[in-house]
Design a protein around this motif. Structure first.
Motif, PDB file in Angstrom:
ATOM      1  N   ASP A 171       0.295   3.261  -7.234  1.00 12.28           N
ATOM      2  CA  ASP A 171       0.177   3.654  -5.829  1.00 12.28           C
ATOM      3  C   ASP A 171      -0.421   5.050  -5.689  1.00 12.28           C
ATOM      4  O   ASP A 171      -1.326   5.271  -4.875  1.00 12.28           O
ATOM      5  CB  ASP A 171       1.560   3.592  -5.174  1.00 12.28           C
ATOM      6  N   VAL A 172       0.073   6.002  -6.483  1.00 11.40           N
ATOM      7  CA  VAL A 172      -0.456   7.370  -6.405  1.00 11.40           C
ATOM      8  C   VAL A 172      -1.887   7.417  -6.919  1.00 11.40           C
ATOM      9  O   VAL A 172      -2.730   8.167  -6.399  1.00 11.40           O
ATOM     10  CB  VAL A 172       0.457   8.333  -7.193  1.00 11.40           C
ATOM     11  N   TRP A 173      -2.201   6.627  -7.927  1.00 10.80           N
ATOM     12  CA  TRP A 173      -3.575   6.580  -8.437  1.00 10.80           C
ATOM     13  C   TRP A 173      -4.550   6.074  -7.371  1.00 10.80           C
ATOM     14  O   TRP A 173      -5.678   6.572  -7.256  1.00 10.80           O
ATOM     15  CB  TRP A 173      -3.623   5.683  -9.666  1.00 10.80           C
ATOM     16  N   GLN A 174      -4.119   5.091  -6.596  1.00  6.61           N
ATOM     17  CA  GLN A 174      -5.005   4.509  -5.585  1.00  6.61           C
ATOM     18  C   GLN A 174      -5.030   5.316  -4.298  1.00  6.61           C
ATOM     19  O   GLN A 174      -6.106   5.495  -3.695  1.00  6.61           O
ATOM     20  CB  GLN A 174      -4.578   3.069  -5.295  1.00  6.61           C
ATOM     21  N   ASN A 175      -3.859   5.802  -3.857  1.00  6.00           N
ATOM     22  CA  ASN A 175      -3.752   6.427  -2.542  1.00  6.00           C
ATOM     23  C   ASN A 175      -3.574   7.939  -2.592  1.00  6.00           C
ATOM     24  O   ASN A 175      -3.650   8.597  -1.543  1.00  6.00           O
ATOM     25  CB  ASN A 175      -2.579   5.816  -1.764  1.00  6.00           C
ATOM     26  N   GLY A 176      -3.325   8.489  -3.785  1.00  6.75           N
ATOM     27  CA  GLY A 176      -3.126   9.924  -3.881  1.00  6.75           C
ATOM     28  C   GLY A 176      -1.729  10.342  -3.462  1.00  6.75           C
ATOM     29  O   GLY A 176      -0.846   9.505  -3.184  1.00  6.75           O
ATOM     30  N   PHE A 177      -1.530  11.664  -3.406  1.00  3.62           N
ATOM     31  CA  PHE A 177      -0.230  12.222  -3.005  1.00  3.62           C
ATOM     32  C   PHE A 177      -0.497  13.424  -2.115  1.00  3.62           C
ATOM     33  O   PHE A 177      -1.211  14.348  -2.500  1.00  3.62           O
ATOM     34  CB  PHE A 177       0.572  12.632  -4.246  1.00  3.62           C
ATOM     35  N   THR A 178       0.077  13.397  -0.911  1.00  3.45           N
ATOM     36  CA  THR A 178      -0.113  14.447   0.107  1.00  3.45           C
ATOM     37  C   THR A 178      -1.608  14.705   0.342  1.00  3.45           C
ATOM     38  O   THR A 178      -2.089  15.856   0.264  1.00  3.45           O
ATOM     39  CB  THR A 178       0.599  15.750  -0.280  1.00  3.45           C
ATOM     40  N   ASN A 179      -2.335  13.637   0.584  1.00  5.78           N
ATOM     41  CA  ASN A 179      -3.765  13.702   0.915  1.00  5.78           C
ATOM     42  C   ASN A 179      -4.619  14.298  -0.205  1.00  5.78           C
ATOM     43  O   ASN A 179      -5.706  14.829   0.049  1.00  5.78           O
ATOM     44  CB  ASN A 179      -3.983  14.510   2.200  1.00  5.78           C
ATOM     45  N   THR A 180      -4.137  14.224  -1.420  1.00  5.82           N
ATOM     46  CA  THR A 180      -4.887  14.703  -2.587  1.00  5.82           C
ATOM     47  C   THR A 180      -4.853  13.617  -3.648  1.00  5.82           C
ATOM     48  O   THR A 180      -3.791  13.035  -3.917  1.00  5.82           O
ATOM     49  CB  THR A 180      -4.290  16.005  -3.150  1.00  5.82           C
TER      50      THR A 180
END
Length: 302
Positions: free
Chosen positions: A93-102
């Motif tokens: 999920d973080v790889w695809q969508n990032g974290f805090t717009n990054t």
């Protein structure tokens, strides 16, 4: 009469056998050493690198299985210890969508640049200084007390000073990591220089070697194993200090991601960030081990 003649015609007959010549003993010793294992870790029945690799792989697999079993049986709530599947899902999920717009790659890049930038700076300053401390009592007397004074202090203790002196920008973060790496690198280099055999140094001087040649061909090869070990230890301290460095006014980085997720009880994100930090640090450690085998192949051999 015949017995006497036989003793005269056969030298050494009836006398204790003379020891074999030196070249014969050397040949026997070389055959003995060739019959022994030559790969690191295979001396006198100790498992070699191949065996150690499978043992390490089995150990990791066992830990992951135990982790999965504890979460599958519900012995620990997912809030405290999520399952390995939840960690993998969070990573995707973080790889695809990032974290805090990054993006995730940008978080990794920012943290890696901070750690390795500070690490390279610590090596450029600490290794020559450590060598100078090992060779000169004057240099050692000047720099040893301040290094030994601040070395045991946790980075969080002087983090406020870094912020007061250098602000909340990148300088304070990199400098904080630099200080955590600098001490082990400098002290390891000093210890490596002092491990050089004094007989080799005297022999080099007796053959007319200059001070630079002695340092280049005698002291530095003797110190390299400990210098490389100090670099491995130093980069570990750098990754340990990363989270502390990204505590203040950071909006990007793995340490920031871990701290920000912990405030919202996103345990899966916290563990995922920790695993990524550990994976990067372990990959660099494997790289340093490869460099050790190429640069100092005699380390660990018997």
């Amino acid at each position: 009469m015949s017995e006497r003649a036989s003793k005269e015609t056969v030298p050494g007959a009836g006398a204790p056998s003379a020891p074999p010549p030196a070249n014969a003993r050397a040949g026997a010793f070389s055959r003995l050493t060739r019959s022994r294992p030559t790969r690191p870790g295979e001396v006198y029945g100790v498992p070699g690198q191949g065996d150690a690799f499978w043992l390490s792989l089995g150990s990791i697999a066992f830990i992951i299985f135990l982790w999965w079993l504890v979460t599958f049986l519900g012995w620990v709530k997912p809030l405290f210890v999520p399952s390995p599947g939840a960690i993998i899902a969070k990573f995707v999920d973080v790889w695809q969508n990032g974290f805090t717009n990054t993006s995730f790659v940008e978080h990794v890049w920012i943290s890696t640049a901070r750690v390795f930038g500070a690490f390279l700076l610590a090596c450029v300053v600490g290794i020559p200084l450590g060598i100078a401390m090992g060779m000169s009592p004057t240099v050692r007397g000047i720099f040893d007390p301040p290094i030994e004074f601040y070395r045991p202090i946790p980075p969080l203790a002087y983090l406020p000073l870094m912020i007061i002196w250098f602000g909340i920008g990148e300088t304070s973060k990199v400098l904080l990591i630099f200080l955590s790496v600098f001490a082990p690198v400098a002290l390891g280099s000093r210890s490596g220089v002092r491990s050089a055999a004094i007989e080799q140094i005297h022999a080099a001087y007796s053959f007319g070697a200059t001070r630079w040649q002695v340092m280049r061909h005698v002291i530095l090869p003797s110190a390299l194993p400990e210098i490389l070990t100090a670099m491995r230890i130093g980069i570990g301290f750098g990754w340990t200090t990363l989270v502390a460095a990204e505590m203040v006014a950071a909006t990007k980085g793995l340490g920031y991601m871990v701290l920000s997720a912990s405030q919202f009880l996103q345990t899966s994100t916290v563990i995922m960030g920790i695993v990524v930090i550990a994976a990067i640090a372990y990959a660099f450690d494997l790289l340093m081990r490869f460099v050790e085998r190429k640069v100092v192949p005699w380390k660990g051999r018997m």
